[in-house]
Write an enzyme that holds these catalytic residues in place. Structure first.
Site, PDB file in Angstrom:
ATOM      1  N   TYR A   1       0.801  -1.079  -0.018  1.00 33.61           N
ATOM      2  CA  TYR A   1       0.055   0.174  -0.141  1.00 33.61           C
ATOM      3  C   TYR A   1       0.890   1.397  -0.177  1.00 33.61           C
ATOM      4  O   TYR A   1       1.794   1.095  -0.448  1.00 33.61           O
ATOM      5  CB  TYR A   1      -1.066  -0.022   1.179  1.00 33.61           C
TER       6      TYR A   1
ATOM      7  N   LYS B   1     -19.780 -20.397 -11.220  1.00 28.58           N
ATOM      8  CA  LYS B   1     -19.327 -19.889 -12.467  1.00 28.58           C
ATOM      9  C   LYS B   1     -18.095 -19.607 -12.106  1.00 28.58           C
ATOM     10  O   LYS B   1     -16.890 -19.974 -12.754  1.00 28.58           O
ATOM     11  CB  LYS B   1     -19.919 -18.988 -13.202  1.00 28.58           C
TER      12      LYS B   1
END
Length: 421
Positions: A41, A96
């Site tokens: 970060y 999926k």
């Protein structure tokens, strides 16, 4: 959901425990020290941000974009459940994602868009597209699905595919190619009856034409689609016959019937009229138009396929979409075009004819060999990712969908083989 069966209760328990849902996000970089945190970060993250600002393609280098698919639905045509809404479609879209990860190693986010308006739906997908390397549209009803896919394919520079349309088309085309070989029929001579006129049926018929089929009759709930009807949309009209035909003339001497409708939409009497060694695909799910044992009782010379995993020759979309997206995304194709779909079909057809590994026989609990009961590969064939993804990638480059330079197909196959566990 009162009086749930044991099977229904098991399904609910599976989805709820040990934590709700079927997918999660994993971290791919260490975050164990202060330095790790500074790289992951602020301030380290600013460096790749600026590189991507300079060159947007660097997003493929410094982010998860190259391996990330969006599975997007508005829940208007979910399995056999119909229009159950965006939120209720989420278990399917998560499922999926499970298949993408399991079979091709692709990560995914499921995106349920609560809108039936084509303009709004497309604007939402376009707005989030920079996050992803590919867009898998799912369970969107016809005819809106055709316009949604067309617009997104034209307006985005990443692969977009509505799997309900093209997955069934690719797999059933592979099955027809091999069934023709076994029954000594020529593709260009086939008479095909397509029962159903929704998204999958239209796309199947289109792909059959691309491999050389010229005689296709299509039926919807009102009967044969023909030019004297005044209730056809432009997609059905694409396959309209010049004039009406009696039902017996539709099926008489047909070489292939592809059912993409509902139980009973064609019958035993219909298939009795078909040509010798008929190819009969009853793909309605979960209940086929005609059950395989009923078909074989009157047409023992038939080659039969269904959409179910408990019968031979399952036309299963998992044979296609994970590997089509894998190949397309690995060469940064701009589109999944017809050439890539046909390449996938022929790769599947060819794989079914190769020697069957022993582990597949154990998975299926029976001996397997190319023939009437094995015309398409098993979803558990570990070679699928190598054969199908490489064929799609090669077709993307040869057709101009990808501009990747110096693509080494053999090196790519070796890379894909390393993904197989």
């Amino acid at each position: 959901m009162p009086n749930k069966t044991a099977q229904e209760q098991e399904a609910l328990h599976y989805h709820q425990f040990p934590q709700p849902g079927k997918i999660s996000v994993e971290v791919t970089k260490p975050v164990a020290t202060q330095k790790d945190l500074a790289l992951a970060y602020t301030p380290g993250v600013a460096v790749p941000c600026l590189k991507i600002e300079e060159n947007p393609d660097d997003a493929y280098k410094y982010t998860a974009k190259s391996n990330l698919v969006a599975v997007v639905s508005n829940g208007t045509a979910v399995l056999g459940l119909g229009d159950i809404g965006a939120l209720a479609s989420k278990p399917v879209m998560e499922g999926k994602g499970v298949l993408f990860k399991t079979f091709s190693g692709l990560d995914s986010f499921d995106i349920e868009v609560d809108s039936k308006d084509v303009e709004h739906f497309c604007s939402v997908v376009k707005a989030i597209a920079p996050t992803f390397g590919g867009i898998n549209l799912e369970d969107i009803k016809a005819p809106e699905c055709f316009e949604i896919e067309r617009r997104l394919v034209e307006e985005l520079d990443i692969p977009v595919m509505h799997d309900d349309q093209h997955g069934t088309a690719v797999i059933s085309t592979a099955a027809i190619i091999n069934a023709c070989e076994l029954s000594e029929k020529k593709i260009e001579d086939l008479k095909i009856v397509v029962v159903g006129a929704g998204a999958a049926a239209i796309s199947c018929a289109r792909l059959y034409r691309h491999i050389g089929v010229t005689n296709i009759l299509m039926m919807d709930s009102k009967g044969l689609i023909h030019q004297q009807r005044d209730d056809l949309n432009k997609y059905k009209d694409e396959f309209s016959s010049k004039e009406p035909l009696l039902r017996e003339d539709i099926f008489r001497d047909a070489d292939v019937v592809v059912g993409l409708s509902k139980p009973g939409s064609f019958t035993i009497d219909d298939i009795k009229l078909m040509a010798e060694h008929p190819i009969i695909f009853t793909l309605a799910n979960p209940t086929p138009e005609i059950m395989p044992d009923e078909t074989r009782a009157v047409r023992p010379d038939a080659i039969v396929a269904t959409g179910r995993s408990d019968f031979e020759n399952q036309v299963n979309n998992v044979l296609g979409f994970p590997f089509i997206f894998r190949g397309a995304m690995d060469v940064r194709a701009k589109k999944i075009n017809t050439e890539m779909k046909i390449a996938a079909s022929y790769a599947l057809a060819n794989l079914a004819k190769q020697e069957i590994p022993e582990y597949l026989c154990k998975v299926h609990g029976r001996s397997l060999a190319f023939g009437k009961e094995y015309i398409i590969p098993s979803p558990f064939d570990k070679r699928l990712i190598v054969e199908v993804s490489s064929a799609v990638a090669q077709a993307a480059i040869e057709s101009g969908s990808s501009s990747m330079q110096g693509f080494d197909i053999e090196a790519y196959k070796q890379e894909l083989a390393q993904r197989v566990k």
